[in-house]
Design an enzyme around this catalytic site. Sequence first.
Site, PDB file in Angstrom:
ATOM      1  N   ALA A  62      -5.103   2.907   1.414  1.00  0.00           N
ATOM      2  CA  ALA A  62      -3.912   3.676   1.772  1.00  0.00           C
ATOM      3  C   ALA A  62      -2.985   3.652   0.561  1.00  0.00           C
ATOM      4  O   ALA A  62      -3.109   2.792  -0.304  1.00  0.00           O
ATOM      5  CB  ALA A  62      -3.237   3.039   2.976  1.00  0.00           C
ATOM      6  N   GLY A 101      -8.136   1.265   3.337  1.00  0.00           N
ATOM      7  CA  GLY A 101      -8.270   2.555   3.994  1.00  0.00           C
ATOM      8  C   GLY A 101      -9.457   3.349   3.474  1.00  0.00           C
ATOM      9  O   GLY A 101     -10.036   4.156   4.199  1.00  0.00           O
ATOM     10  N   GLU A 104     -12.300   2.203   5.305  1.00  0.00           N
ATOM     11  CA  GLU A 104     -12.144   2.657   6.695  1.00  0.00           C
ATOM     12  C   GLU A 104     -12.561   4.124   6.843  1.00  0.00           C
ATOM     13  O   GLU A 104     -13.176   4.498   7.845  1.00  0.00           O
ATOM     14  CB  GLU A 104     -10.699   2.428   7.152  1.00  0.00           C
ATOM     15  CG  GLU A 104     -10.404   0.927   7.279  1.00  0.00           C
ATOM     16  CD  GLU A 104      -8.956   0.629   7.639  1.00  0.00           C
ATOM     17  OE1 GLU A 104      -8.078   1.007   6.856  1.00  0.00           O
ATOM     18  OE2 GLU A 104      -8.721   0.029   8.702  1.00  0.00           O
ATOM     19  N   GLU A 124      -6.665  -5.739   2.665  1.00  0.00           N
ATOM     20  CA  GLU A 124      -5.318  -5.643   3.244  1.00  0.00           C
ATOM     21  C   GLU A 124      -4.655  -7.002   3.414  1.00  0.00           C
ATOM     22  O   GLU A 124      -3.448  -7.143   3.240  1.00  0.00           O
ATOM     23  CB  GLU A 124      -5.378  -4.938   4.607  1.00  0.00           C
ATOM     24  CG  GLU A 124      -5.583  -3.431   4.532  1.00  0.00           C
ATOM     25  CD  GLU A 124      -7.043  -3.013   4.484  1.00  0.00           C
ATOM     26  OE1 GLU A 124      -7.907  -3.875   4.183  1.00  0.00           O
ATOM     27  OE2 GLU A 124      -7.318  -1.831   4.743  1.00  0.00           O
TER      28      GLU A 124
HETATM   29  N1  3HC Z   1      -1.635   2.576  -3.412  1.00  0.00           N
HETATM   30  C1  3HC Z   1      -0.791   2.997  -4.371  1.00  0.00           C
HETATM   31  N2  3HC Z   1      -0.965   2.723  -5.681  1.00  0.00           N
HETATM   32  C2  3HC Z   1      -2.041   2.005  -6.025  1.00  0.00           C
HETATM   33  C3  3HC Z   1      -2.959   1.538  -5.084  1.00  0.00           C
HETATM   34  C4  3HC Z   1      -2.736   1.852  -3.715  1.00  0.00           C
HETATM   35  N3  3HC Z   1      -3.562   1.461  -2.753  1.00  0.00           N
HETATM   36  N4  3HC Z   1      -3.925   0.859  -5.724  1.00  0.00           N
HETATM   37  C5  3HC Z   1      -3.611   0.892  -7.027  1.00  0.00           C
HETATM   38  N5  3HC Z   1      -2.478   1.588  -7.221  1.00  0.00           N
HETATM   39  C6  3HC Z   1      -1.828   1.891  -8.504  1.00  0.00           C
HETATM   40  C7  3HC Z   1      -1.361   0.636  -9.206  1.00  0.00           C
HETATM   41  O1  3HC Z   1      -0.074   0.252  -8.771  1.00  0.00           O
HETATM   42  C8  3HC Z   1      -1.384   1.057 -10.658  1.00  0.00           C
HETATM   43  O2  3HC Z   1      -0.211   1.808 -10.874  1.00  0.00           O
HETATM   44  P1  3HC Z   1       0.497   1.788 -12.316  1.00  0.00           P
HETATM   45  O3  3HC Z   1      -0.508   2.309 -13.282  1.00  0.00           O
HETATM   46  O4  3HC Z   1       1.677   2.661 -12.118  1.00  0.00           O
HETATM   47  O5  3HC Z   1       0.847   0.341 -12.562  1.00  0.00           O
HETATM   48  C9  3HC Z   1      -2.561   2.021 -10.710  1.00  0.00           C
HETATM   49  O6  3HC Z   1      -2.806   2.416  -9.366  1.00  0.00           O
HETATM   50  C10 3HC Z   1      -3.824   1.397 -11.274  1.00  0.00           C
HETATM   51  O7  3HC Z   1      -4.089   0.182 -10.564  1.00  0.00           O
HETATM   52  P2  3HC Z   1      -4.629  -1.122 -11.313  1.00  0.00           P
HETATM   53  O8  3HC Z   1      -3.836  -1.367 -12.536  1.00  0.00           O
HETATM   54  O9  3HC Z   1      -4.684  -2.182 -10.285  1.00  0.00           O
HETATM   55  O10 3HC Z   1      -6.078  -0.633 -11.738  1.00  0.00           O
HETATM   56  P3  3HC Z   1      -7.416  -1.472 -11.826  1.00  0.00           P
HETATM   57  O11 3HC Z   1      -8.425  -0.536 -12.344  1.00  0.00           O
HETATM   58  O12 3HC Z   1      -7.179  -2.761 -12.494  1.00  0.00           O
HETATM   59  O13 3HC Z   1      -7.794  -1.832 -10.311  1.00  0.00           O
HETATM   60  C11 3HC Z   1      -8.128  -1.407  -7.976  1.00  0.00           C
HETATM   61  C12 3HC Z   1      -8.128  -0.825  -9.404  1.00  0.00           C
HETATM   62  C13 3HC Z   1      -9.240  -2.450  -7.834  1.00  0.00           C
HETATM   63  C14 3HC Z   1      -8.366  -0.264  -7.040  1.00  0.00           C
HETATM   64  C15 3HC Z   1      -6.770  -2.078  -7.705  1.00  0.00           C
HETATM   65  O14 3HC Z   1      -5.740  -1.174  -8.036  1.00  0.00           O
HETATM   66  C16 3HC Z   1      -6.550  -2.501  -6.285  1.00  0.00           C
HETATM   67  O15 3HC Z   1      -7.015  -3.535  -5.884  1.00  0.00           O
HETATM   68  N6  3HC Z   1      -5.772  -1.709  -5.519  1.00  0.00           N
HETATM   69  C17 3HC Z   1      -5.326  -2.057  -4.209  1.00  0.00           C
HETATM   70  C18 3HC Z   1      -6.408  -1.980  -3.187  1.00  0.00           C
HETATM   71  C19 3HC Z   1      -5.838  -2.298  -1.849  1.00  0.00           C
HETATM   72  O16 3HC Z   1      -5.155  -3.272  -1.636  1.00  0.00           O
HETATM   73  N7  3HC Z   1      -6.151  -1.430  -0.885  1.00  0.00           N
HETATM   74  C20 3HC Z   1      -5.691  -1.613   0.461  1.00  0.00           C
HETATM   75  C21 3HC Z   1      -4.419  -0.892   0.623  1.00  0.00           C
HETATM   76  S1  3HC Z   1      -3.700  -1.170   2.204  1.00  0.00           S
HETATM   77  C22 3HC Z   1      -4.556  -0.178   3.242  1.00  0.00           C
HETATM   78  O17 3HC Z   1      -5.479   0.463   2.849  1.00  0.00           O
HETATM   79  C23 3HC Z   1      -4.057  -0.133   4.642  1.00  0.00           C
HETATM   80  C24 3HC Z   1      -5.010   0.559   5.581  1.00  0.00           C
HETATM   81  O18 3HC Z   1      -5.824  -0.395   6.210  1.00  0.00           O
HETATM   82  C25 3HC Z   1      -4.271   1.334   6.625  1.00  0.00           C
END
Ligand code: 3HC
Length: 679
Positions: A62, A101, A104, A124
């Site tokens: 998400a 997400g 999901e 998450e």
């Molecule tokens: N939402 C918004 N922005 C995100 C994001 C997300 N889910 N994931 C990454 N970004 C952004 C980062 O903030 C970063 O922004 P910036 O360049 O402005 O600093 C940019 O994307 C690149 O991210 P990384 O520097 O982390 O890039 P990497 O290549 O090192 O890693 C990744 C990529 C493994 C995808 C890592 O970004 C990551 O782990 N992201 C989060 C994944 C996550 O937690 N997903 C679950 C979200 S909650 C959810 O899905 C709820 C649902 O169940 C309803």
Amino acid sequence: MSAVTTRKDGDVLVVSANNPPVNALGHAVRAGLEAAVKAAAADSGVSAIVIRCEGRTFFAGADITEFGKPPQAPGLPDVCDLIEQSSKPVVAAIHGTALGGGLEVALGCHYRIAVPTAKLGLPEVKLGLLPGAGGTQRLPRVAGVADALPMIVFGDPVSAKKAESIGLVDRIAGEDSLEADAIAFAREIAKKTPLPVSSARTDKIEAAKADAGVFERFVTENARKLRGLDAPAACIEAVRAAVDLSYAEGVKKEREVFFKLLTGNQSKALRHVFFAERAAAKIDGIPADTPVLPIKKVGMLGAGTMGGGITMNFLSAGIPVTIVEREQAALDRGVSIIRKNYENTAKKGRITAEQVEKAMSLLTPTLDFNALADSDLVIEAVFENMDIKRDVFRRLDATIKPGAILASNTSYLNVDEMAAETKRPESVIGLHFFSPANVMKLLEVVRGAKTSPAVLKTSMELARKIGKVAVVSGVCPGFIGNRMLSQRQAQAQALILEGAKPWDVDRVLTQFGFPMGPFQMSDLAGLDIGWSAETSKSESVRDVLCERGRRGQKTGKGFYDYDENRKSSPSPETEAIIADFIAKSGKQQRAVSDEEILERLLYPMVNEGAKILEEKMAQRASDIDIVWLNGYGWPAYTGGPMFWADTVGLDKIAAALGKYGVEVAPLLKAKAEKGESFN
Ligand code: 3HC
Ligand code: NAI
């Protein structure tokens, strides 16, 4: 370009998302997916659908930046349901990371195909949440409770191969032919009935239904890892609901808990940490086109506690290291500890014997200082003494090739003074690792007055390469972390001299969430670090403890007494020594409340953090949080000292500091008066 586009490949509709950098499932993407699936339903020329992503990854989750804002339809759970309810089969084509997400969405699809390098996970929980778009209900139904539970509760992704073995992925694609393989797969299963619908499956949860103790056992086995955290317990409850309740009821429960966590302080703090970590990597005030220097060969001066640990980071990353010592015995000892550390890791099965030998083969130990000459980077970790450091920098300047980076691992000393000994202060920087340097994530990158942008940028990139979380600090005594630690230490000493017991001080901090308190830490490190028997004059509690052979865990006693299993208990002798000091000072012992202990330990740190910000020694408040989270065990679910201070209220902190006789930093005072926060 729109976030979601479609094209037809014969009778297969290929739906492609394009929302750089990580294809987060923001509103435009969700709306695009909804429209595409609806269009496919209405198009008799379509018999199957492939959902894929452009760029470096499948949906990484998400869009976290949308959390806390008013929701915009369609919500992600609705999109996942719509996909699942499609009468035409939907195939998820996964590359990069299918996270949160993103996974999901893939679970809503009827089939999943992934490239070998893909990773799939529900992280998450690391944001203080649980999967909120059906993940807690669909994953156990697809992969079984035994495999789903750790994925959801710890949030670590699994490889495509593992995913295939647990039934989460149906087929592995060629690394470079995902789209074509997915289309071929879609065509293959287009006519297959009935469609596998994740939410309707029961086969994989039967084992858990028959095993009443499965959740209790999981909680007991992982109690220590889950301490203090709200989200993991909620994840476990949600998976339990997948087993005990119908899908519809389970999803309802998941949603309820998701929103409760989302608005809670722990998730707010952990989301802050997510963005803070990424912000820390950014350097203010340097041109975007600053070059990154190649670091192919590293030189290490000093093979002591830090030299050895620092060296391991580079060896593990495949970068050769030449390590130099003053004398053979110290060199041999340093090298043998490096080997032993690697071998212990191999014994635990975390690396192979070949990897041990590979790492050791990259190490060149020598007594010859000149062997460092062609290094791209030299880090000194010799004794913490300015005269010695100055001498070392003069010699490095005379010996090392031009353009190389000259770095100091000093804990407190002035990097600019070291740079001034060289004719190339622009090449000098502080690289402050934390002990044990092969384990601790934090690296303070200390920007000297004359450090060049290229040297700074290269250091930050290098930190990432060796798996460190780097934070830029200015030059000041103790930099960011130790400078704030000094405040806490001073208060801890003052507290015990007013009547608080060391074990009460430690307990208050561990209850707050630190892995240990200051006195436990001193006992572990050894009380005699920096203490000398010859010059000791019983001037402090520490002096007397050391004089009486109470030098910490290694001598079986320090502030605490230790039994043969290193289990600690409060020491009457320590108590008597402290009481003596209080009596000599002419003061009365008093009872100190837990509240006062906590405030006096932590508020002065926040105050010092404010000074650090004001002096521009840290680039941003969140960088200070990252230092304390990664270097000193500050509990992540409170967000770090500066974020936590905002949640407490800066006015409350300023008032309490005044009450305790601590001068309030101007920045803190101003913010408190204006009702502002650090973040
Ligand atoms: N939402 C918004 N922005 C995100 C994001 C997300 N889910 N994931 C990454 N970004 C952004 C980062 O903030 C970063 O922004 P910036 O360049 O402005 O600093 C940019 O994307 C690149 O991210 P990384 O520097 O982390 O890039 P990497 O290549 O090192 O890693 C990744 C990529 C493994 C995808 C890592 O970004 C990551 O782990 N992201 C989060 C994944 C996550 O937690 N997903 C679950 C979200 S909650 C959810 O899905 C709820 C649902 O169940 C309803
Ligand atoms: P240490 O005493 O374990 O190791 C220092 C090593 O440097 C010794 O092996 C010594 O023989 C060697 N040495 C001294 N002068 C030398 C020279 N001129 N040439 C080559 N080798 C020389 O010390 P430690 O703990 O590794 O600390 C080193 C530096 O790292 C210090 O500046 C310290 O402040 C800093 N540091 C220490 C941390 C810790 O927790 N120990 C944490 C972070 C930084």
